[in-house]
Design a protein around this motif. Structure first.
Motif, PDB file in Angstrom:
ATOM      1  N   ILE A   1       0.850  -1.193   0.000  1.00  0.00           N
ATOM      2  CA  ILE A   1       0.000   0.000   0.000  1.00  0.00           C
ATOM      3  C   ILE A   1       0.888   1.246   0.000  1.00  0.00           C
TER       4      ILE A   1
ATOM      5  N   ARG B   1      -3.452  -0.003  -3.477  1.00  0.00           N
ATOM      6  CA  ARG B   1      -3.212  -1.254  -2.764  1.00  0.00           C
ATOM      7  C   ARG B   1      -3.241  -2.376  -3.800  1.00  0.00           C
TER       8      ARG B   1
ATOM      9  N   ALA C   1      -2.931  -6.344  -4.232  1.00  0.00           N
ATOM     10  CA  ALA C   1      -2.999  -7.576  -3.435  1.00  0.00           C
ATOM     11  C   ALA C   1      -2.957  -8.761  -4.374  1.00  0.00           C
ATOM     12  N   MET C   2      -2.178  -9.768  -4.019  1.00  0.00           N
ATOM     13  CA  MET C   2      -2.153 -10.980  -4.832  1.00  0.00           C
ATOM     14  C   MET C   2      -2.299 -12.228  -3.980  1.00  0.00           C
TER      15      MET C   2
ATOM     16  N   ARG D   1      -5.438  -8.109  -7.438  1.00  0.00           N
ATOM     17  CA  ARG D   1      -6.506  -7.126  -7.267  1.00  0.00           C
ATOM     18  C   ARG D   1      -5.884  -5.783  -6.907  1.00  0.00           C
TER      19      ARG D   1
ATOM     20  N   LEU E   1      -7.452   3.284  -2.424  1.00  0.00           N
ATOM     21  CA  LEU E   1      -8.014   3.664  -1.118  1.00  0.00           C
ATOM     22  C   LEU E   1      -8.361   5.146  -1.126  1.00  0.00           C
TER      23      LEU E   1
ATOM     24  N   SER F   1     -11.935   1.384  -2.733  1.00  0.00           N
ATOM     25  CA  SER F   1     -11.498   0.153  -2.069  1.00  0.00           C
ATOM     26  C   SER F   1     -12.637  -0.527  -1.326  1.00  0.00           C
TER      27      SER F   1
END
Lengths: 455, 122
Positions: free
Chosen positions: A328, A390, A392-393, A362, A366, A370
């Protein structure tokens, strides 16, 4: 008519202890009930237990008991908690140490065990129980090798048994939240096992109290700004009559609000079919429930209906479902969102180039989308003061998950302008999938044990 | 839209709370009064809600009504990307789905005195 006062002490593992202390000191309750186990909590406790087999229970039970046990002795209330989580005997050992340290001789501690059915899964299948997913019928084969815990939702009966044996404190593993609150009513009023309407009122009372502040002004979507004193919120207290009807209130002088509007919001919380909320003790129908304004911070509840309890119990299993890696970091106005989107493209290109194994990726922005995802209001997107990216995996490989964060710092000099607030490389988090299925109750209940020890 | 009617965001007509169970989210919606409830029963169908959550809710949406509480409960399947402990989503417990639904606009009779829009007593 006899009335029992029951207080809610906790809505989840990690909840504030202060409202429980208020209720313990000034609430005039005979029972104080903690619900420590949200679905997610078992996953957390399982990870604790993997690291240290002595753990796996809600660790805040220690701090709570140190404060509450002397009060329980002084005021004469009993405590019921499912803080045992994945390890009720471990929780018992800790509470025992605390009670002995406080010099509270003569205290009876009960533990309910037998909800953990992980080692019985093979035997259950051999007896013809499919363990198929209760919502979509999926066969368990696909995840069977990855199961890390399996717990049945028990009902009120073993808790009632512990109370019958004089327990001052009852510690359980996985029980339904409402059973913690229903058990004292069965014990005090002698409710028959097939008195479905009275059991239904008890389950409804438990349902309203189990999420602590959510029935007394917390997480209230109505006129939330008019709710005063959330910093000293009082948790709900129920005054239950022998006929089942009850009043929801809270301790005088505490903050928050108990009103028809705050209570009704909790009434349908996490219920699916309002005519058939299935618990091990009774199937609850709330479609005829009436809520009555009975004065400041007092709401009368009546009209619950009960149907015969099911022949099955719900079992929830957790299975290993890969690793979450995430990073992030932020960008400033002007064009904050455009900068963040450019950075996302760069990070994804690096992930591709390095060939990091990745089952799902993804990106969230934010401050923009988000929480609201594709429904976010795009109208003001170009006017955002700041936005955080952010990424994310989900991977099957812990190492791959840990590498995503290390791709980010170079963007500070080599990416879009005005990057700030990189939150550091976040530790990969293990993801646990949840698997719910139904098992004939007799196969589980034969293994349930109630043990009472005196300190 | 017919003349004499107007679109109003759900947020001024109702309160709502959402929560999770596995990969399922439920959203309970409570109308501020009988007149609004009638409108919601007509307008706020399961199909509408499913369409509203395109890209967030993958499975079916079922609506259950509780007229005695002026309430309806939407059960949304496959709505959390795998559920609280498995999902990559930020709102992993679905607590914000209710707010998200409050964006939805429903068609009201324009009675001219804002009776509906101010039905929350403000």
């Amino acid at each position: 008519m006899k009335t029992i006062r029951i207080g809610a002490a906790q809505g989840f593992y990690g909840d504030s202890l202060l409202p429980a202390l208020e209720t313990a000191r000034r609430g005039g309750v005979q029972y104080l009930c903690f619900d420590s186990l949200a679905e997610l909590t078992l996953a957390i406790l399982q990870k604790d237990r993997q690291r240290d087999p002595a753990r796996g229970y809600a660790a805040d039970i220690g701090a709570a008991m140190r404060e509450l046990l002397p009060l329980a002795r002084e005021k004469g209330f009993r405590i019921i908690t499912n803080a045992g989580g994945m390890n009720p005997l471990g929780a018992l050992a800790e509470v025992r140490r605390i009670a002995e340290g406080l010099g509270l001789g003569g205290l009876k501690l009960a533990v309910v065990a037998g909800d953990d059915v992980r080692t019985q899964l093979h035997a259950l299948r051999a007896q013809g129980v499919s363990l198929a997913h209760m919502e979509d019928g999926r066969d368990i084969g696909a995840i069977e090798q990855r199961i890390v815990f399996a717990n049945a939702y028990l009902g009120a009966e073993p808790i009632v048994e512990a109370l019958r044996q004089g327990a001052d404190v009852v510690i359980t593993g996985r029980t339904t939240d409402s059973a913690l609150f229903l058990a004292p009513l069965i014990h005090e009023f002698g409710i028959a096992p097939d008195d479905w309407d009275r059991l239904a009122h008890g389950v409804l009372m438990g349902h309203l109290l189990e999420c602590s502040g959510q029935a007394s002004g917390g997480n209230f979507s109505g006129d939330w700004q008019a709710v005063e004193g959330l910093e000293r919120i009082g948790f709900p207290v129920a005054e239950v009559r022998e006929d089942g009807m009850f009043t929801v209130t809270k301790v005088d002088g505490t903050g928050g609000l108990v009103s028809v509007d705050t209570v009704k919001e909790q009434l349908l919380y996490e219920i699916h079919d309002p005519a058939a909320y299935v618990t091990p003790d009774v199937v609850l129908d709330v479609t005829g429930v009436t809520l009555t304004d009975a004065g400041p911070n007092r709401v009368g509840v009546a009209g619950a209906r009960g149907l015969q309890r099911p022949d099955t119990l719900k079992v929830v299993m957790g299975y290993a479902d890969g690793w979450l890696g995430q990073a992030i970091w932020g960008y400033s106005w002007p064009d904050a969102l455009a900068k963040a989107q450019a950075a996302d493209r760069i990070i994804r290109a690096h992930i591709d180039r390095m060939g990091l194994s990745c089952e799902e990726i993804r990106t969230d922005y934010l401050g923009y989308n988000s929480i609201h995802g594709p429904l976010a209001d795009a109208e003001h997107a170009d006017r955002l003061n700041e936005v955080y990216v952010r990424v994310a995996m989900r991977t099957t490989d812990r190492e791959a998950a840990s590498r995503i964060g290390r791709l980010v710092p170079p963007l500070m000099l080599n990416g879009p302008p005005a990057m700030g607030a990189f939150l550091g490389v976040m530790k990969p988090r293990e993801l646990l999938g949840m698997w719910s299925c139904l098992v004939p109750r007799g196969l589980i209940e034969q293994g349930v044990q109630v043990t009472v020890v005196e300190v | 839209m017919a003349q004499g009617r107007k679109l109003v965001q759900l947020r001024s007509l109702a309160q709502a709370r959402s929560g999770d169970k596995g990969n399922t989210v439920n959203i309970a919606v409570f109308a501020h009064n009988d007149a609004i409830y009638e409108v919601l029963v007509r307008e706020l169908t399961a199909e509408r809600v499913k369409r509203h959550f395109t890209g967030m809710v993958e499975g079916d949406v079922i609506r259950y009504d509780v007229p005695g509480l002026l309430a309806m409960n939407f059960v949304c399947r496959a709505a959390l990307g795998g559920g609280g402990s498995a999902t990559l989503r930020m709102d992993n417990l679905g607590k914000c789905y209710a707010s998200n639904l409050m964006r939805l606009e429903v068609e009201l009779d324009d009675v001219g005195n804002d009776e509906h829009a101010h039905a929350d007593g403000s």
